[in-house]
Design a protein around this motif. Structure first.
Motif, PDB file in Angstrom:
ATOM      1  N   ALA A  23      21.447   8.171   2.286  1.00 19.37           N
ATOM      2  CA  ALA A  23      20.383   7.297   1.804  1.00 19.37           C
ATOM      3  C   ALA A  23      19.271   7.199   2.813  1.00 19.37           C
ATOM      4  CB  ALA A  23      20.961   5.899   1.526  1.00 19.37           C
ATOM      5  N   ALA A  24      18.101   6.916   2.311  1.00 20.33           N
ATOM      6  CA  ALA A  24      16.931   6.872   3.183  1.00 20.33           C
ATOM      7  C   ALA A  24      17.053   5.772   4.215  1.00 20.33           C
ATOM      8  CB  ALA A  24      15.675   6.632   2.345  1.00 20.33           C
ATOM      9  N   THR A  25      16.392   5.986   5.357  1.00 24.04           N
ATOM     10  CA  THR A  25      16.352   4.949   6.377  1.00 24.04           C
ATOM     11  C   THR A  25      15.534   3.770   5.872  1.00 24.04           C
ATOM     12  OG1 THR A  25      14.462   6.095   7.316  1.00 24.04           O
ATOM     13  CG2 THR A  25      16.595   6.534   8.296  1.00 24.04           C
ATOM     14  N   ALA A  26      15.837   2.603   6.405  1.00 23.44           N
ATOM     15  CA  ALA A  26      15.180   1.390   5.927  1.00 23.44           C
ATOM     16  C   ALA A  26      13.693   1.445   6.167  1.00 23.44           C
ATOM     17  CB  ALA A  26      15.762   0.178   6.638  1.00 23.44           C
ATOM     18  N   CYS A  27      12.925   0.909   5.242  1.00 27.74           N
ATOM     19  CA  CYS A  27      11.467   0.888   5.346  1.00 27.74           C
ATOM     20  C   CYS A  27      10.982  -0.494   4.949  1.00 27.74           C
ATOM     21  CB  CYS A  27      10.858   1.948   4.429  1.00 27.74           C
ATOM     22  SG  CYS A  27       9.061   1.926   4.338  1.00 27.74           S
ATOM     23  N   GLY A  28       9.795  -0.829   5.412  1.00 28.68           N
ATOM     24  CA  GLY A  28       9.260  -2.135   5.109  1.00 28.68           C
ATOM     25  C   GLY A  28       9.014  -2.340   3.633  1.00 28.68           C
ATOM     26  N   GLU A  29       8.781  -1.205   2.872  1.00 31.87           N
ATOM     27  CA  GLU A  29       8.476  -1.345   1.457  1.00 31.87           C
ATOM     28  C   GLU A  29       9.249  -0.294   0.659  1.00 31.87           C
ATOM     29  OE1 GLU A  29       6.656  -3.673   0.267  1.00 31.87           O
ATOM     30  OE2 GLU A  29       5.652  -4.440   2.030  1.00 31.87           O
ATOM     31  N   ASP A  30      10.421  -0.589   0.144  1.00 34.89           N
ATOM     32  CA  ASP A  30      11.092   0.282  -0.805  1.00 34.89           C
ATOM     33  C   ASP A  30      10.450   0.036  -2.164  1.00 34.89           C
ATOM     34  OD1 ASP A  30      12.738   1.364   1.013  1.00 34.89           O
ATOM     35  OD2 ASP A  30      14.574   0.338   0.359  1.00 34.89           O
ATOM     36  N   ASN A  31      10.055   1.114  -2.869  1.00 30.34           N
ATOM     37  CA  ASN A  31       9.336   0.908  -4.110  1.00 30.34           C
ATOM     38  C   ASN A  31       9.402   2.148  -4.968  1.00 30.34           C
ATOM     39  OD1 ASN A  31       6.815   2.658  -3.572  1.00 30.34           O
ATOM     40  ND2 ASN A  31       6.999   1.418  -1.723  1.00 30.34           N
ATOM     41  N   GLU A  32       8.944   2.016  -6.192  1.00 32.32           N
ATOM     42  CA  GLU A  32       8.935   3.124  -7.128  1.00 32.32           C
ATOM     43  C   GLU A  32       7.592   3.822  -7.154  1.00 32.32           C
ATOM     44  OE1 GLU A  32      10.131   1.523 -10.839  1.00 32.32           O
ATOM     45  OE2 GLU A  32      12.167   1.077 -10.202  1.00 32.32           O
ATOM     46  N   GLY A  33       6.667   3.399  -6.347  1.00 30.04           N
ATOM     47  CA  GLY A  33       5.389   4.091  -6.256  1.00 30.04           C
ATOM     48  C   GLY A  33       4.341   3.500  -7.178  1.00 30.04           C
ATOM     49  N   GLY A  34       3.087   3.892  -6.935  1.00 27.60           N
ATOM     50  CA  GLY A  34       1.998   3.417  -7.753  1.00 27.60           C
ATOM     51  C   GLY A  34       1.215   2.334  -7.067  1.00 27.60           C
ATOM     52  N   ASP A  35      -0.116   2.451  -7.085  1.00 27.12           N
ATOM     53  CA  ASP A  35      -0.959   1.500  -6.382  1.00 27.12           C
ATOM     54  C   ASP A  35      -1.036   0.194  -7.159  1.00 27.12           C
ATOM     55  OD1 ASP A  35      -2.935   0.170  -4.961  1.00 27.12           O
ATOM     56  OD2 ASP A  35      -4.090   1.977  -4.608  1.00 27.12           O
ATOM     57  N   THR A  36      -0.673  -0.893  -6.506  1.00 28.04           N
ATOM     58  CA  THR A  36      -0.717  -2.203  -7.160  1.00 28.04           C
ATOM     59  C   THR A  36      -2.125  -2.781  -7.195  1.00 28.04           C
ATOM     60  OG1 THR A  36      -0.363  -3.456  -5.112  1.00 28.04           O
ATOM     61  CG2 THR A  36       1.590  -2.665  -6.282  1.00 28.04           C
ATOM     62  N   GLY A  37      -3.004  -2.235  -6.349  1.00 23.47           N
ATOM     63  CA  GLY A  37      -4.355  -2.767  -6.252  1.00 23.47           C
ATOM     64  C   GLY A  37      -4.445  -4.010  -5.400  1.00 23.47           C
ATOM     65  N   ALA A  38      -3.304  -4.506  -4.932  1.00 19.23           N
ATOM     66  CA  ALA A  38      -3.283  -5.717  -4.116  1.00 19.23           C
ATOM     67  C   ALA A  38      -3.439  -5.376  -2.643  1.00 19.23           C
ATOM     68  CB  ALA A  38      -1.968  -6.453  -4.340  1.00 19.23           C
ATOM     69  N   LYS A  39      -3.882  -6.359  -1.879  1.00 24.51           N
ATOM     70  CA  LYS A  39      -3.952  -6.188  -0.436  1.00 24.51           C
ATOM     71  C   LYS A  39      -2.565  -6.420   0.138  1.00 24.51           C
ATOM     72  CE  LYS A  39      -6.157  -7.941   3.758  1.00 24.51           C
ATOM     73  NZ  LYS A  39      -7.168  -8.868   4.329  1.00 24.51           N
ATOM     74  N   PRO A  40      -2.031  -5.455   0.865  1.00 22.68           N
ATOM     75  CA  PRO A  40      -0.670  -5.611   1.389  1.00 22.68           C
ATOM     76  C   PRO A  40      -0.627  -6.536   2.596  1.00 22.68           C
ATOM     77  CG  PRO A  40      -1.607  -3.559   2.170  1.00 22.68           C
ATOM     78  CD  PRO A  40      -2.619  -4.151   1.232  1.00 22.68           C
ATOM     79  N   GLU A  41       0.504  -7.146   2.808  1.00 25.93           N
ATOM     80  CA  GLU A  41       0.717  -7.884   4.039  1.00 25.93           C
ATOM     81  C   GLU A  41       0.992  -6.914   5.194  1.00 25.93           C
ATOM     82  OE1 GLU A  41       3.767 -10.760   3.659  1.00 25.93           O
ATOM     83  OE2 GLU A  41       2.774 -11.884   2.052  1.00 25.93           O
ATOM     84  N   LYS A  42       1.585  -5.745   4.835  1.00 24.54           N
ATOM     85  CA  LYS A  42       1.970  -4.786   5.862  1.00 24.54           C
ATOM     86  C   LYS A  42       1.853  -3.373   5.331  1.00 24.54           C
ATOM     87  CE  LYS A  42       6.381  -4.144   6.840  1.00 24.54           C
ATOM     88  NZ  LYS A  42       7.749  -4.340   7.384  1.00 24.54           N
ATOM     89  N   LEU A  43       1.440  -2.453   6.214  1.00 26.75           N
ATOM     90  CA  LEU A  43       1.487  -1.018   5.942  1.00 26.75           C
ATOM     91  C   LEU A  43       2.360  -0.367   7.007  1.00 26.75           C
ATOM     92  CD1 LEU A  43      -2.268  -0.233   5.133  1.00 26.75           C
ATOM     93  CD2 LEU A  43      -0.364  -0.285   3.500  1.00 26.75           C
ATOM     94  N   VAL A  44       3.181   0.590   6.583  1.00 24.65           N
ATOM     95  CA  VAL A  44       4.081   1.286   7.493  1.00 24.65           C
ATOM     96  C   VAL A  44       3.543   2.684   7.755  1.00 24.65           C
ATOM     97  CG1 VAL A  44       6.439   2.104   7.881  1.00 24.65           C
ATOM     98  CG2 VAL A  44       6.035  -0.022   6.605  1.00 24.65           C
ATOM     99  N   VAL A  45       3.506   3.071   9.022  1.00 24.89           N
ATOM    100  CA  VAL A  45       2.997   4.383   9.432  1.00 24.89           C
ATOM    101  C   VAL A  45       4.097   5.118  10.186  1.00 24.89           C
ATOM    102  CG1 VAL A  45       1.227   5.622  10.752  1.00 24.89           C
ATOM    103  CG2 VAL A  45       0.662   3.440   9.635  1.00 24.89           C
ATOM    104  N   ASP A  46       4.422   6.316   9.733  1.00 29.11           N
ATOM    105  CA  ASP A  46       5.428   7.147  10.389  1.00 29.11           C
ATOM    106  C   ASP A  46       4.758   8.282  11.155  1.00 29.11           C
ATOM    107  OD1 ASP A  46       7.649   5.746   9.655  1.00 29.11           O
ATOM    108  OD2 ASP A  46       8.372   7.190   8.178  1.00 29.11           O
ATOM    109  N   THR A  47       5.039   8.375  12.458  1.00 27.72           N
ATOM    110  CA  THR A  47       4.514   9.452  13.292  1.00 27.72           C
ATOM    111  C   THR A  47       5.642  10.001  14.158  1.00 27.72           C
ATOM    112  OG1 THR A  47       3.915   8.074  15.209  1.00 27.72           O
ATOM    113  CG2 THR A  47       2.294   8.248  13.432  1.00 27.72           C
ATOM    114  N   PHE A  48       5.358  11.098  14.830  1.00 25.58           N
ATOM    115  CA  PHE A  48       6.292  11.663  15.794  1.00 25.58           C
ATOM    116  C   PHE A  48       5.522  11.956  17.083  1.00 25.58           C
ATOM    117  CE2 PHE A  48       4.358  15.069  13.483  1.00 25.58           C
ATOM    118  CZ  PHE A  48       4.038  15.989  14.461  1.00 25.58           C
ATOM    119  N   GLY A  49       6.264  12.113  18.184  1.00 25.25           N
ATOM    120  CA  GLY A  49       5.611  12.389  19.457  1.00 25.25           C
ATOM    121  C   GLY A  49       4.772  11.200  19.908  1.00 25.25           C
ATOM    122  N   GLU A  50       3.649  11.507  20.536  1.00 30.47           N
ATOM    123  CA  GLU A  50       2.727  10.476  21.022  1.00 30.47           C
ATOM    124  C   GLU A  50       1.365  10.667  20.341  1.00 30.47           C
ATOM    125  OE1 GLU A  50       3.491   7.976  22.892  1.00 30.47           O
ATOM    126  OE2 GLU A  50       5.513   8.600  23.428  1.00 30.47           O
TER     127      GLU A  50
END
Length: 431
Positions: A23-50
């Motif tokens: 199963a996928a690693t935990a994320c701040g927003e598990d969802n089925e996709g699709g833009d809600t048009g709302a302003k989020p409280e949080k956005l999650v950014v995944d990067t590697f390295g520096e």
């Protein structure tokens, strides 16, 4: 078999293989996709390295009131499976995901997993290096990602270790020691004779540098995405040079990205390593504050090249397509790319960033005040992109590098190592 048929087959195989992952690693927003048009409280950014985004996301939080969760993974070979798993399971994906050039083409095979950024950010085609911008497009024309950086090449070296070995420490004099890789080997032998220590970290970093100096060449795949790892002149040239470095006995024989490799920067286990621009932040992180001013940057033997570079994309799984796209625009605009470079070294692809005085005049204090903006910036416009096939990263990490390590460690002779590489390349690169 046609290219389109191969791509469809690979896509099916890839999807089947990832479906059995955990199963996928935990994320701040598990969802089925699709833009809600709302302003989020949080956005999650995944990067590697520096990536150099730590200060930028704090600034964005202050400007927008949106909390940014920055999730960093040290290595690409750990990062890619997380992304694949989240796309396959339909949950766990971040709102913004970094896509490195070695894995980008794999994700292009299923472009429906990615938001088309063009309608959200407007026409940005004139803002970036043109070839870099175009590579961010999927076969169906959608803009899968905005460019972050490219990996202009240099060599990082420890001035204190060079001085102890009786070698020059001035970066221009050091660059003059090795106009070619053969001269680099001669310098390494001299260092090894004086110190008894490894000169370069590993043959695998060297083989990557040489391979990516073959500007415009086909590497593991030709431009029709046919696997040619066993016949590619560019790959064979890089292989032969890596073998020569191993034969010279100047390598510390450390597996790149291993804990021993990370510690080697701080401990002085080796004096030199190949440094694409993005590597500067990794060298600094691994070496620690106690080694500030002991590193410098010299020219890479054999001429310019490009190793690495990424894009930022939004998976359709995110609930906040528009807001995630705004964040990407912020991170990749002129100010964002200059700030990221100054923080950790990723070389800008934004044209105005490349001309910005804050970039061109920048000197890196950690690297003995090396003028890294000028050193890397002077060659960026000359970069000719190298074609990377859908499973480039898998072939490199799971076939090329293990075979070279087997030879370097004495577990295989030259013939056996080459046969191991070509056999594993056929398995890793098939689709």
């Amino acid at each position: 078999m046609s290219v389109s048929t191969r791509r469809r087959r690979y896509a099916a195989v890839a999807l089947a293989s990832v479906a059995v992952l955990a199963a996928a690693t935990a994320c701040g927003e598990d969802n089925e996709g699709g833009d809600t048009g709302a302003k989020p409280e949080k956005l999650v950014v995944d990067t590697f390295g520096e990536a150099g985004y730590e200060d930028l996301v704090k600034q964005y939080e202050q400007q927008t009131g949106i909390k940014i969760e920055l999730r960093k993974v040290a290595q690409l070979n750990e990062f890619r499976p997380r992304v694949v798993r989240s796309l396959a399971t339909g949950k766990g994906a971040a709102d913004v995901i970094m896509l490195e050039e070695g894995i980008l083409n794999e994700f292009k095979l299923n472009p429906g997993n990615w938001v088309d950024l063009a309608p959200l950010v407007g026409d940005k085609s004139k803002d970036y290096l043109s070839w870099k911008y175009e590579l961010g497009k999927a076969p169906d024309g959608r803009l899968m990602g905005l460019p972050t950086d490219v990996g202009g090449l240099g060599l990082c070296y420890r001035t204190d270790l060079f001085e102890a070995a009786g070698l020059p420490t001035n970066r221009d004099e050091v660059s003059a020691l090795w106009p070619t890789w053969d001269k680099f080997i001669e310098t390494g032998k001299n260092y090894k004779a004086k110190t008894g220590k490894g000169f370069v970290d590993s043959v695998t970093t060297a083989v990557n540098a040489v391979m990516f100096q073959q500007n415009g060449a086909d590497l593991f795949y030709d431009k029709e995405d046919k696997l040619i790892a066993d016949t590619s002149p560019a790959v064979k040239a890089a292989w032969d040079q890596a073998i020569a470095i191993a034969d010279a006995g100047i390598s510390a024989k450390i597996t790149t990205w291993s804990p021993e490799w990370n510690a080697g920067f701080k401990q002085g286990t080796f004096a030199v390593n190949a440094c694409p621009s993005w590597m500067l932040g990794i060298v600094e992180s691994n070496s620690g504050p106690e080694n500030a001013g002991k590193w410098d940057l010299a020219a890479v033997p054999g001429g310019a090249g490009n190793w690495g570079g990424s894009w930022l994309g939004v998976p359709t799984q995110s609930k906040y397509h528009a807001e995630a796209a705004k964040l990407i625009d912020f991170l990749t605009n002129t100010a964002g790319q200059v700030a990221a470079f100054k923080k950790s070294g990723p070389l800008p692809t934004n044209l105005k960033a490349l001309e910005d005085a804050a970039f061109t005049s920048f000197t890196n204090k950690y690297f003995s005040d090396a003028p890294t903006g000028k050193i890397f910036g002077d060659g960026v416009q000359k970069i000719v992109p190298t074609h990377l096939g859908p499973k480039h990263q898998a072939v490199k990490e799971n076939a090329l590098e293990p075979a070279l390590r087997a030879y370097e460690s004495g577990q295989a002779n030259k013939t056996e190592a080459w046969e191991q590489f070509t056999k594993d390349a056929a398995t890793q690169g098939a689709f």
